[in-house]
Write a protein that holds these residues in place. Structure first.
Motif, mmCIF file in Angstrom:
data_model
loop_
_atom_site.group_PDB
_atom_site.id
_atom_site.type_symbol
_atom_site.label_atom_id
_atom_site.label_comp_id
_atom_site.label_asym_id
_atom_site.label_seq_id
_atom_site.Cartn_x
_atom_site.Cartn_y
_atom_site.Cartn_z
ATOM 1 N N LYS A 3 0.842 -1.199 0.000
ATOM 2 C CA LYS A 3 0.000 0.000 0.000
ATOM 3 C C LYS A 3 0.877 1.249 0.000
ATOM 4 N N PRO A 4 0.359 2.354 -0.569
ATOM 5 C CA PRO A 4 1.114 3.603 -0.464
ATOM 6 C C PRO A 4 1.232 4.019 0.999
ATOM 7 N N LYS A 5 2.297 4.745 1.269
ATOM 8 C CA LYS A 5 2.532 5.156 2.660
ATOM 9 C C LYS A 5 2.259 6.641 2.814
ATOM 10 N N ILE A 6 1.720 6.993 3.964
ATOM 11 C CA ILE A 6 1.576 8.413 4.277
ATOM 12 C C ILE A 6 2.319 8.699 5.580
ATOM 13 N N ALA A 7 2.719 9.955 5.739
ATOM 14 C CA ALA A 7 3.402 10.385 6.965
ATOM 15 C C ALA A 7 2.739 11.669 7.439
ATOM 16 N N THR A 8 2.753 11.897 8.732
ATOM 17 C CA THR A 8 2.206 13.145 9.265
ATOM 18 C C THR A 8 3.164 13.686 10.319
ATOM 19 N N THR A 9 3.093 14.992 10.532
ATOM 20 C CA THR A 9 3.871 15.578 11.619
ATOM 21 C C THR A 9 3.153 16.796 12.159
ATOM 22 N N SER A 10 3.445 17.130 13.389
ATOM 23 C CA SER A 10 2.964 18.371 13.977
ATOM 24 C C SER A 10 4.177 19.165 14.413
ATOM 25 N N MET A 11 4.322 20.350 13.850
ATOM 26 C CA MET A 11 5.463 21.196 14.232
ATOM 27 C C MET A 11 4.952 22.252 15.217
ATOM 28 N N CYS A 12 4.882 23.530 14.801
ATOM 29 C CA CYS A 12 4.354 24.535 15.713
ATOM 30 C C CYS A 12 2.846 24.614 15.525
ATOM 31 N N GLY A 13 2.162 23.584 16.023
ATOM 32 C CA GLY A 13 0.703 23.502 15.942
ATOM 33 C C GLY A 13 0.172 22.975 17.254
ATOM 34 N N CYS A 14 -1.129 22.688 17.297
ATOM 35 C CA CYS A 14 -1.746 22.285 18.571
ATOM 36 C C CYS A 14 -2.278 20.866 18.532
ATOM 37 N N PHE A 15 -2.019 20.145 17.455
ATOM 38 C CA PHE A 15 -2.529 18.790 17.226
ATOM 39 C C PHE A 15 -4.010 18.775 16.857
ATOM 40 N N GLY A 16 -4.628 19.953 16.762
ATOM 41 C CA GLY A 16 -6.034 19.993 16.365
ATOM 42 C C GLY A 16 -6.255 19.460 14.962
ATOM 43 N N CYS A 17 -5.281 19.673 14.070
ATOM 44 C CA CYS A 17 -5.435 19.166 12.703
ATOM 45 C C CYS A 17 -5.338 17.639 12.691
ATOM 46 N N HIS A 18 -4.490 17.073 13.547
ATOM 47 C CA HIS A 18 -4.454 15.610 13.669
ATOM 48 C C HIS A 18 -5.780 15.089 14.241
ATOM 49 N N MET A 19 -6.328 15.825 15.212
ATOM 50 C CA MET A 19 -7.625 15.410 15.775
ATOM 51 C C MET A 19 -8.696 15.429 14.693
ATOM 52 N N SER A 20 -8.610 16.412 13.804
ATOM 53 C CA SER A 20 -9.588 16.489 12.722
ATOM 54 C C SER A 20 -9.445 15.290 11.776
ATOM 55 N N LEU A 21 -8.205 14.886 11.502
ATOM 56 C CA LEU A 21 -7.998 13.688 10.687
ATOM 57 C C LEU A 21 -8.679 12.487 11.353
ATOM 58 N N LEU A 22 -8.525 12.367 12.659
ATOM 59 C CA LEU A 22 -9.127 11.220 13.350
ATOM 60 C C LEU A 22 -10.646 11.319 13.392
ATOM 61 N N ASP A 23 -11.181 12.523 13.151
ATOM 62 C CA ASP A 23 -12.636 12.715 13.123
ATOM 63 C C ASP A 23 -13.305 12.083 11.904
ATOM 64 N N ILE A 24 -12.534 11.441 11.028
ATOM 65 C CA ILE A 24 -13.200 10.723 9.928
ATOM 66 C C ILE A 24 -13.896 9.462 10.461
ATOM 67 N N ASP A 25 -13.782 9.260 11.765
ATOM 68 C CA ASP A 25 -14.523 8.202 12.473
ATOM 69 C C ASP A 25 -14.267 6.825 11.872
ATOM 70 N N GLU A 26 -15.362 6.110 11.525
ATOM 71 C CA GLU A 26 -15.187 4.706 11.112
ATOM 72 C C GLU A 26 -14.440 4.587 9.785
ATOM 73 N N ARG A 27 -14.336 5.706 9.053
ATOM 74 C CA ARG A 27 -13.586 5.635 7.792
ATOM 75 C C ARG A 27 -12.082 5.465 8.040
#
Ligand code: SF4
Length: 181
Positions: A3-27
């Motif tokens: 499978k293709p690979k994805i990577a994520t990082t949080s630099m000077c942020g609050c992790f809210g964007c990562h939380m939003s990614l996790l908000d895709i729920d069952e998807r």
């Protein structure tokens, strides 16, 4: 087939964007079928061992470690996406930009109304990443391929963008997914 690979990082942020990614729920299960999550704070993989198809970057660059992380993402990801206003513009952390760095440090560690610092020391341990003179949006440091607006961008927007990018479709999101008022 791998499978293709994805990577994520949080630099000077609050992790809210990562939380939003996790908000895709069952998807998240669909996402797990679609991709392999590589270097990310979500799985605590800390180094790139393989090339990634997509890198999602949250936060701007506020210190020299952020510069290093962002350049590493650019080198190791085919497509790099600025996710959220901190990555796109510096966001709230960039409110310090009009003020000289030394003045920010003095206020934060010496003169602020809630400061208790009897030693009058501004942190200067060499192991702490050096703060930059200002907070830089990611595209001022490396080439960014796509920007997702919002604070944070809605889960639907991140999901639609990932689906398009991972299936080699043009990233043409409808207005409903791009507005953030
Ligand atoms: S854009 Fe908003 S949600 Fe995302 S890291 Fe910045 S402050 Fe947090």
């Amino acid at each position: 087939m791998s499978k293709p690979k994805i990577a994520t990082t949080s630099m000077c942020g609050c992790f809210g964007c990562h939380m939003s990614l996790l908000d895709i729920d069952e998807r998240i299960l669909e996402l797990a079928d679609l991709v392999e999550l590589h270097k990310s704070p979500l799985n605590d993989i800390k180094v790139f061992a393989e090339r990634c198809a997509v890198g999602l970057v949250e936060g701007g660059c506020s210190n020299d470690e952020n510069f290093h992380v962002l350049r590493t993402f650019r080198e190791n990801c085919d497509i790099l996406v600025s996710v959220g206003e901190c990555a796109r513009t510096g966001g709230i952390p960039a409110l310090r930009n009009p003020i000289a760095l030394q003045e920010c440090l003095t206020e934060a560690y010496l003169h602020g109304p809630t400061v208790y610092n009897p030693g009058h020391v501004i942190p200067n341990d060499p192991d702490i990443p050096l703060l930059l003179d200002q907070v830089y949006p990611c595209h001022e440091v490396v080439k960014i391929d796509y920007h997702l607006a919002g604070c944070p961008p809605p889960a639907e927007t991140i999901w639609a963008a990932l689906q398009a990018l991972l299936s080699d479709q043009p990233l043409q999101l409808p207005y409903e997914l791009l507005k953030y008022d």
